[in-house]
Scaffold this active site. Structure first.
Site, PDB file in Angstrom:
ATOM      1  N   GLU A  73      -3.596  17.852  26.822  1.00 39.52           N
ATOM      2  CA  GLU A  73      -2.532  17.687  27.944  1.00 39.52           C
ATOM      3  C   GLU A  73      -1.718  16.831  27.435  1.00 39.52           C
ATOM      4  OE1 GLU A  73      -5.758  17.606  28.205  1.00 39.52           O
ATOM      5  OE2 GLU A  73      -6.475  18.151  30.195  1.00 39.52           O
ATOM      6  N   GLU A 126      -8.892  14.914  17.666  1.00 42.13           N
ATOM      7  CA  GLU A 126      -9.725  13.951  17.641  1.00 42.13           C
ATOM      8  C   GLU A 126      -9.679  13.149  16.113  1.00 42.13           C
ATOM      9  OE1 GLU A 126     -13.821  15.651  18.134  1.00 42.13           O
ATOM     10  OE2 GLU A 126     -13.241  16.109  20.267  1.00 42.13           O
TER      11      GLU A 126
HETATM   12  N1  THU Z   1     -10.059  16.700  26.180  1.00 43.54           N
HETATM   13  C1  THU Z   1      -9.060  17.359  26.389  1.00 43.54           C
HETATM   14  O1  THU Z   1      -8.328  17.329  25.382  1.00 43.54           O
HETATM   15  N2  THU Z   1      -8.657  17.370  27.753  1.00 43.54           N
HETATM   16  C2  THU Z   1      -9.378  17.325  28.815  1.00 43.54           C
HETATM   17  O2  THU Z   1      -8.917  17.684  29.851  1.00 43.54           O
HETATM   18  C3  THU Z   1     -10.535  16.690  28.684  1.00 43.54           C
HETATM   19  C4  THU Z   1     -11.036  16.070  27.390  1.00 43.54           C
HETATM   20  C5  THU Z   1     -10.625  16.196  24.794  1.00 43.54           C
HETATM   21  C6  THU Z   1     -10.805  15.200  24.368  1.00 43.54           C
HETATM   22  C7  THU Z   1     -11.950  15.073  23.123  1.00 43.54           C
HETATM   23  O3  THU Z   1     -11.441  15.784  22.137  1.00 43.54           O
HETATM   24  C8  THU Z   1     -12.970  16.306  23.942  1.00 43.54           C
HETATM   25  O4  THU Z   1     -12.267  16.950  24.905  1.00 43.54           O
HETATM   26  C9  THU Z   1     -14.188  15.653  24.366  1.00 43.54           C
HETATM   27  O5  THU Z   1     -13.894  14.540  25.521  1.00 43.54           O
END
Ligand code: THU
Length: 128
Positions: free
Chosen positions: A54, A43
């Site tokens: 992913e 993030e």
């Molecule tokens: N996120 C992922 O890394 N993969 C997903 O398939 C869904 C969402 C992350 C993005 C963000 O850091 C957090 O989850 C909340 O959306």
């Protein structure tokens, strides 16, 4: 039954940089040679720059020279299994096509679906 792809996703999830959402995700992709490439979500204070687990996994794999993939695993700590977001589905389709996507949680619940089921009628290079 132990699954080293899921185990790799569980392990890399510990590296998630998710101070804003606190939602930690791990992903792992298996290439055609059986090699596993992992990624966690990263993030950013400017939220829109966040990159999902992913995409980190697939971009790491591509940059290491992998080109053919057979399976993807996604792990989050949710009762309802977490599927890849829309942006990740598009990226996974580009590089993996209709692969198996294994969704799992920390309690060991697991479901496998094909990417084409999650992402029907995809736009891809065949239209260009
Ligand atoms: N996120 C992922 O890394 N993969 C997903 O398939 C869904 C969402 C992350 C993005 C963000 O850091 C957090 O989850 C909340 O959306």
């Amino acid at each position: 039954m132990p699954d080293r792809l899921i185990d790799a996703a569980i392990h890399v999830r510990n590296n998630a940089h998710a101070p804003y959402s606190k939602f930690r995700v791990g992903a792992a992709v298996e290439d055609a040679d059986g090699r596993i490439h992992t990624g966690c979500n990263v993030e950013n204070a400017t939220y829109g720059l966040t990159v999902c687990a992913e995409r980190v996994a697939i971009f790491k794999a591509i940059s290491e020279g992998a080109r053919r993939f057979v399976r993807v695993a996604v792990v989050a700590d949710t009762e309802t299994l977490t599927p890849p977001c829309g942006a990740c589905r598009q990226i996974l389709w580009e590089f993996c096509g209709d692969v198996e996507v294994v969704m799992s949680n920390l309690a060991g619940k697991t479901e496998t679906v094909r990417l084409g089921t999650l992402f029907p009628r995809a736009f891809d290079g065949s239209f260009l």
